[in-house]
Design a protein around this motif. Sequence first.
Motif, PDB file in Angstrom:
ATOM      1  N   TRP A  79      10.452   1.902 -16.965  1.00 16.17           N
ATOM      2  CA  TRP A  79       9.058   1.619 -16.642  1.00 16.17           C
ATOM      3  C   TRP A  79       8.410   2.848 -16.021  1.00 16.17           C
ATOM      4  N   GLY A  80       9.221   3.767 -15.536  1.00 19.60           N
ATOM      5  CA  GLY A  80       8.649   4.914 -14.856  1.00 19.60           C
ATOM      6  C   GLY A  80       8.063   4.477 -13.528  1.00 19.60           C
ATOM      7  N   ASN A  81       7.395   5.383 -12.848  1.00 21.16           N
ATOM      8  CA  ASN A  81       6.840   5.049 -11.552  1.00 21.16           C
ATOM      9  C   ASN A  81       5.359   4.693 -11.671  1.00 21.16           C
ATOM     10  N   GLN A  82       4.531   5.688 -12.034  1.00 24.59           N
ATOM     11  CA  GLN A  82       3.100   5.416 -12.167  1.00 24.59           C
ATOM     12  C   GLN A  82       2.827   4.788 -13.529  1.00 24.59           C
ATOM     13  N   MET A  83       2.263   3.581 -13.527  1.00 21.18           N
ATOM     14  CA  MET A  83       2.094   2.880 -14.800  1.00 21.18           C
ATOM     15  C   MET A  83       0.636   2.609 -15.184  1.00 21.18           C
ATOM     16  N   ARG A  84      -0.286   2.662 -14.229  1.00 15.59           N
ATOM     17  CA  ARG A  84      -1.683   2.408 -14.607  1.00 15.59           C
ATOM     18  C   ARG A  84      -2.628   3.138 -13.675  1.00 15.59           C
ATOM     19  N   SER A  85      -3.714   3.650 -14.236  1.00 13.46           N
ATOM     20  CA  SER A  85      -4.746   4.338 -13.459  1.00 13.46           C
ATOM     21  C   SER A  85      -6.057   3.564 -13.531  1.00 13.46           C
ATOM     22  N   ALA A 102       0.858  -1.191   0.000  1.00 12.10           N
ATOM     23  CA  ALA A 102       0.000   0.000   0.000  1.00 12.10           C
ATOM     24  C   ALA A 102       0.893   1.239   0.000  1.00 12.10           C
ATOM     25  N   GLY A 103       0.515   2.252  -0.778  1.00 15.00           N
ATOM     26  CA  GLY A 103       1.284   3.490  -0.847  1.00 15.00           C
ATOM     27  C   GLY A 103       0.534   4.639  -0.213  1.00 15.00           C
ATOM     28  N   ALA A 104       0.638   5.824  -0.808  1.00 15.52           N
ATOM     29  CA  ALA A 104      -0.041   7.002  -0.278  1.00 15.52           C
ATOM     30  C   ALA A 104      -1.552   6.846  -0.439  1.00 15.52           C
ATOM     31  N   ALA A 116       3.875   1.595 -10.014  1.00  7.35           N
ATOM     32  CA  ALA A 116       2.854   2.181  -9.142  1.00  7.35           C
ATOM     33  C   ALA A 116       1.498   2.176  -9.847  1.00  7.35           C
ATOM     34  N   HIS A 117       0.490   1.670  -9.151  1.00  2.00           N
ATOM     35  CA  HIS A 117      -0.880   1.645  -9.659  1.00  2.00           C
ATOM     36  C   HIS A 117      -1.677   2.695  -8.889  1.00  2.00           C
ATOM     37  N   ARG A 118      -2.538   3.442  -9.595  1.00  2.00           N
ATOM     38  CA  ARG A 118      -3.289   4.540  -8.983  1.00  2.00           C
ATOM     39  C   ARG A 118      -4.785   4.288  -9.076  1.00  2.00           C
ATOM     40  N   LEU A 119      -5.489   4.500  -7.980  1.00  3.95           N
ATOM     41  CA  LEU A 119      -6.946   4.338  -7.937  1.00  3.95           C
ATOM     42  C   LEU A 119      -7.607   5.673  -7.615  1.00  3.95           C
ATOM     43  N   VAL A 120      -8.616   6.037  -8.417  1.00  2.00           N
ATOM     44  CA  VAL A 120      -9.409   7.249  -8.175  1.00  2.00           C
ATOM     45  C   VAL A 120     -10.862   6.809  -8.015  1.00  2.00           C
ATOM     46  N   ARG A 121     -11.456   7.166  -6.865  1.00  3.01           N
ATOM     47  CA  ARG A 121     -12.846   6.765  -6.617  1.00  3.01           C
ATOM     48  C   ARG A 121     -13.435   7.610  -5.491  1.00  3.01           C
ATOM     49  N   LEU A 122     -14.751   7.473  -5.290  1.00  2.00           N
ATOM     50  CA  LEU A 122     -15.388   8.051  -4.116  1.00  2.00           C
ATOM     51  C   LEU A 122     -15.077   7.124  -2.952  1.00  2.00           C
ATOM     52  N   SER A 123     -14.379   7.632  -1.953  1.00  2.72           N
ATOM     53  CA  SER A 123     -13.905   6.774  -0.872  1.00  2.72           C
ATOM     54  C   SER A 123     -15.048   6.204  -0.039  1.00  2.72           C
ATOM     55  N   PRO A 124     -15.106   4.869   0.109  1.00  3.54           N
ATOM     56  CA  PRO A 124     -16.123   4.270   0.977  1.00  3.54           C
ATOM     57  C   PRO A 124     -15.768   4.456   2.453  1.00  3.54           C
ATOM     58  N   THR A 162      -7.714   9.755  -4.140  1.00  2.77           N
ATOM     59  CA  THR A 162      -6.703   9.127  -4.989  1.00  2.77           C
ATOM     60  C   THR A 162      -5.736   8.363  -4.097  1.00  2.77           C
ATOM     61  N   SER A 163      -5.515   7.108  -4.409  1.00  2.00           N
ATOM     62  CA  SER A 163      -4.615   6.286  -3.605  1.00  2.00           C
ATOM     63  C   SER A 163      -3.699   5.479  -4.511  1.00  2.00           C
ATOM     64  N   PHE A 164      -2.607   5.008  -3.924  1.00  2.00           N
ATOM     65  CA  PHE A 164      -1.589   4.308  -4.701  1.00  2.00           C
ATOM     66  C   PHE A 164      -1.199   2.975  -4.053  1.00  2.00           C
ATOM     67  N   ALA A 165      -0.747   2.055  -4.884  1.00  2.00           N
ATOM     68  CA  ALA A 165      -0.179   0.792  -4.404  1.00  2.00           C
ATOM     69  C   ALA A 165       0.979   0.426  -5.327  1.00  2.00           C
ATOM     70  N   GLU A 166       1.999  -0.158  -4.750  1.00  2.00           N
ATOM     71  CA  GLU A 166       3.201  -0.516  -5.506  1.00  2.00           C
ATOM     72  C   GLU A 166       3.223  -2.022  -5.751  1.00  2.00           C
ATOM     73  N   VAL A 167       3.505  -2.408  -7.005  1.00  2.00           N
ATOM     74  CA  VAL A 167       3.602  -3.824  -7.364  1.00  2.00           C
ATOM     75  C   VAL A 167       5.039  -4.130  -7.774  1.00  2.00           C
TER      76      VAL A 167
END
Length: 369
Positions: free
Chosen positions: A315-321, A131-133, A195-203, A212-217
């Motif tokens: 590969w860069g850092n952020q690779m998918r949204s 889990a990231g930021a 880094a994978h990025r998720l954008v959503r209405l937080s539950p 907006t949250s991030f996770a590293e794979v």
Amino acid sequence: MRPEITQHLEEIDATLTTIEKVMNLDEMAERVRELEQQASDPSLWDDPALAQGVTSELSSVQAKLRKVTELRSRLDDVPVMYELAEEEEDGDTSIVDEEIADLAEAVDSLEVTTMLSGEYDEREAVINIRAGAGGVDAADFAEMLMRMYTRWAEKNGHKVDVYDTSYAEEAGIKSATFVVHGEYMYGQLSVEQGAHRLVRLSPFDNQGRRQTSFAEVEVLPVVETTDHIDVPDADIRVDVYRSSGPGGQSVNTTDSAVRITHVPTGIVVTCQNEKSQIQNKASAMRVLQAKLLERQRQEEKAEMDALGAGGNASWGNQMRSYVLHPYQMVKDLRTNYEVGDPSKVLDGDIDGFLEAGIRWRMAEERGED
């Protein structure tokens, strides 16, 4: 046959012909004969490790050869099948059309496999998710990604072994380490690193605000006995502790979980999936060796790049949204491949992303635009 069907078959045939040339079927058949001869020697089993290597390679080469020859046979049969279907009273060719579609998909999939020619591409994969930021949303997202990969593996008949899961307090996971078994798992899944990025209405937000949250794979090749990764006992510190599940719930009444710290690099790995401390230590050592192997590989690549022998692909850092609000979309930022149904992707439908990533990586390595 209709002209469009003839053209489609010609395109499939051209792709399969290229695959056959790349794989060099004559050379593969000769290798099968050599391995069969070695396997038939009774003295081979005097060296169990060598025998296992020979039989494993024989099975692998036979499977690859059988797959491409079966595809060629099926493709050669299609014109006759089509002719027979057209001669029927109803002239229904739907079954043959389905066969052509299946063939096209199988040949495309095989074409991607032929692109996996890296040193470790044939190996199984170790996946680490962190889990990231983004607080609790990031922990929840990390767990969503873990489910995505395990679902993909299940759908494709690949076994998954979870080595360690560190649960977050409120929801989701802080981190997880698991192995996806099967040939070419590292080659396919290595394009998921980043880094994978998720954008959503937080539950988890009382006001339902967008988060907006991030996770590293991280994806690593499983270490084999032929790899020279020396880990002296003096370089590691082993701690044992009691395994625990979600919310601190005990899942073991003994100190069987293992944490290994590689002192020179500071790398820490844990394993708590087995009830035996010995088994957990062995699994943790495999992950540590995989991390050290990757570290060694990256250092060697950096040295080659410094000498001007390496490429400039990154590969860069952020690779998918993954966007769930205000619209629905998952987009790979390297390949620009995107789909409009995040729920399917998060349920393991990632083949399109894997194929696009592999093709992109090959183009980068060739220096193509």
